[in-house]
Design a protein around this motif. Structure first.
Motif, PDB file in Angstrom:
ATOM      1  N   ARG B  40       0.819  -1.225   0.000  1.00  0.00           N
ATOM      2  CA  ARG B  40       0.000   0.000   0.000  1.00  0.00           C
ATOM      3  C   ARG B  40       0.848   1.268   0.000  1.00  0.00           C
ATOM      4  O   ARG B  40       0.368   2.342  -0.294  1.00  0.00           O
ATOM      5  N   GLU B  41       2.130   1.138   0.345  1.00  0.00           N
ATOM      6  CA  GLU B  41       3.024   2.309   0.318  1.00  0.00           C
ATOM      7  C   GLU B  41       4.438   1.844   0.015  1.00  0.00           C
ATOM      8  O   GLU B  41       4.880   0.822   0.562  1.00  0.00           O
ATOM      9  N   GLU B  58       9.501  12.784  -6.303  1.00  0.00           N
ATOM     10  CA  GLU B  58       8.583  12.005  -5.469  1.00  0.00           C
ATOM     11  C   GLU B  58       7.129  12.206  -5.937  1.00  0.00           C
ATOM     12  O   GLU B  58       6.368  11.244  -6.068  1.00  0.00           O
ATOM     13  N   LYS B  59       6.770  13.473  -6.218  1.00  0.00           N
ATOM     14  CA  LYS B  59       5.396  13.765  -6.674  1.00  0.00           C
ATOM     15  C   LYS B  59       5.105  13.075  -8.007  1.00  0.00           C
ATOM     16  O   LYS B  59       4.015  12.557  -8.231  1.00  0.00           O
ATOM     17  N   ALA B  62       4.399   9.599  -7.266  1.00  0.00           N
ATOM     18  CA  ALA B  62       3.098   9.471  -6.588  1.00  0.00           C
ATOM     19  C   ALA B  62       1.954   9.524  -7.613  1.00  0.00           C
ATOM     20  O   ALA B  62       0.993   8.744  -7.533  1.00  0.00           O
ATOM     21  N   ALA B  66      -0.596   6.455  -8.234  1.00  0.00           N
ATOM     22  CA  ALA B  66      -1.960   6.696  -7.744  1.00  0.00           C
ATOM     23  C   ALA B  66      -2.995   5.732  -8.356  1.00  0.00           C
ATOM     24  O   ALA B  66      -3.825   5.176  -7.625  1.00  0.00           O
ATOM     25  N   LEU B  71       0.712   4.502  -2.241  1.00  0.00           N
ATOM     26  CA  LEU B  71       1.309   5.770  -1.788  1.00  0.00           C
ATOM     27  C   LEU B  71       2.829   5.719  -1.921  1.00  0.00           C
ATOM     28  O   LEU B  71       3.420   4.638  -1.923  1.00  0.00           O
ATOM     29  N   VAL B  72       3.433   6.924  -1.989  1.00  0.00           N
ATOM     30  CA  VAL B  72       4.885   7.025  -2.145  1.00  0.00           C
ATOM     31  C   VAL B  72       5.458   7.897  -1.029  1.00  0.00           C
ATOM     32  O   VAL B  72       4.970   9.004  -0.793  1.00  0.00           O
ATOM     33  N   GLN B  73       6.473   7.391  -0.374  1.00  0.00           N
ATOM     34  CA  GLN B  73       7.186   8.156   0.662  1.00  0.00           C
ATOM     35  C   GLN B  73       8.630   8.315   0.211  1.00  0.00           C
ATOM     36  O   GLN B  73       9.318   7.309  -0.029  1.00  0.00           O
TER      37      GLN B  73
END
Lengths: 249, 249
Positions: B40-41, B58-59, B62, B66, B71-73
């Protein structure tokens, strides 16, 4: 501001050795003959060759230099490489893999003496990896890092970087970086850097404080502020001899 | 001989992110979704980007993840990168410059922990520089050495080298080495090495002891004895998991 390269240096830095329609190094024969002048024997550094058959590389160069009446002595055959360098009428550094060339000279503790003798006036002729080696670092080579270079620092004979075999070509569908993107990546990390892109058939001739583009094509200057500028053949490029502040992250 | 990679490893190693006719990473969406399964991430390592704007990278990821509901951290935003790695459901290493990626992980002392967590079972997804990093060394990257890599040693997750963005293209008149010549130079110095050339749209999927070629094109195997062999999609490549003797001159 005065040029800051050593006032007695003589360099001929070429993009390439082979050229369509010419024998090996044949395209450069007149330029090399003019540069070498009265030189009767050159000391040849073949360490960029991935194959350890340095004798074969030396013979290939001897064949190419024979029409100019110039003999070739391979550094790999010298018992005392330091005194061979000191006595050399001119030094020639051949192409191949730049990482390997840098590593072998580094391991043999020959990088600093080589830089010193050329700065003292021994003429230096290099193509491809041999042109990269003349720069402050080898950070703008195209070569695959097939061995650890042992550090990027190079001969520091000129205060700018060279990218040999420069090309605008980008195969359709290919998603790797273009050459100009790679150079811009270098400039992102070295914002005060200057990179000269040498297309096939392009070179640079430094005689004391005069720097000229030689060969058949313009030289490209890449900087962070001005992505690319064409520098014409026979244009005086001596402004490039002023040393910018260098940053090596 | 038994495969010698860690039996719990899961790797997805891709040549490229962008692909003609697809959104960024869109070509790989199904493959990635299948590989990531219930994740999930993901923890994202953006250090290959020459620009220090890791937030933007990062964006971008993401946005691409999506549609899969993942999710991306970004690791650059983690106060405690080691525990972030330890807790990660999966780790993603993006493309950019391989020398820079290796150097930044090396300086942050994160190379060994990263290798350890992936060997213990954390799924690893990497493209381009991220695929190079999974190999024993980064010696078969195409990237310009815009910074000192600090050493060639990499994560050593697989016992072979990868050359991403593999291409046969050679612009007419260009005298630089072809890609296959560069790989042969690597093999000259590392005679027992094996290099997998991943064309655009090619990748490798390792699930425990099974290695498969994925994507749209065959994978090329280069060795010293047999210059090049095509390995078909869905062919079982597990013989490549046996460790050859490695030599790093």
């Amino acid at each position: 501001m005065m040029p800051e390269t050593e006032p007695s240096m003589r360099l001929l830095l070429l993009s390439n050795s082979g050229q369509e329609g010419f024998s090996w190094l044949g395209f450069w024969e007149k330029t090399m003959a003019g540069f070498l002048g009265a030189v009767r024997e050159v000391l040849f550094i073949p360490f960029a060759a991935p194959s350890p058959d340095y004798d074969a590389y030396e013979k290939k160069l001897a064949m190419a230099f024979a029409p100019m009446g110039i003999l070739v002595q391979g550094l790999h055959r010298c018992q005392q490489p330091l005194s061979a360098m000191e006595r050399a009428e001119a030094i020639v550094v051949g192409g191949g893999n730049t990482h390997l060339l840098r590593r072998r000279l580094h391991d043999a503790k020959l990088l600093e003496p080589l830089s010193m003798y050329v700065k003292q006036g021994t003429p230096y002729l290099g193509w491809s990896a041999g042109a990269n080696l003349a720069c402050p670092t080898i950070a703008t080579t195209n070569d695959m890092p097939i061995v650890d270079h042992g550090g990027l620092e190079a001969l520091d004979l000129v205060p700018f970087q060279i990218n040999p075999h420069y090309t605008d070509a980008h195969p359709p569908g290919h998603r790797g970086e273009t050459r100009s993107e790679r150079i811009q990546e270098y400039l992102t990390l070295h914002p005060r850097g200057r990179v000269l892109g040498l297309r096939e058939g392009s070179g640079l001739l430094l005689q004391k404080t005069t720097l000229l583009a030689v060969g058949q094509k313009e030289v490209l200057l890449f900087t962070r502020k001005t992505p690319v500028t064409g520098l014409l053949l026979q244009e005086n490029l001596s402004f490039l001899l002023e040393k910018p502040v260098r940053l090596l992250p």
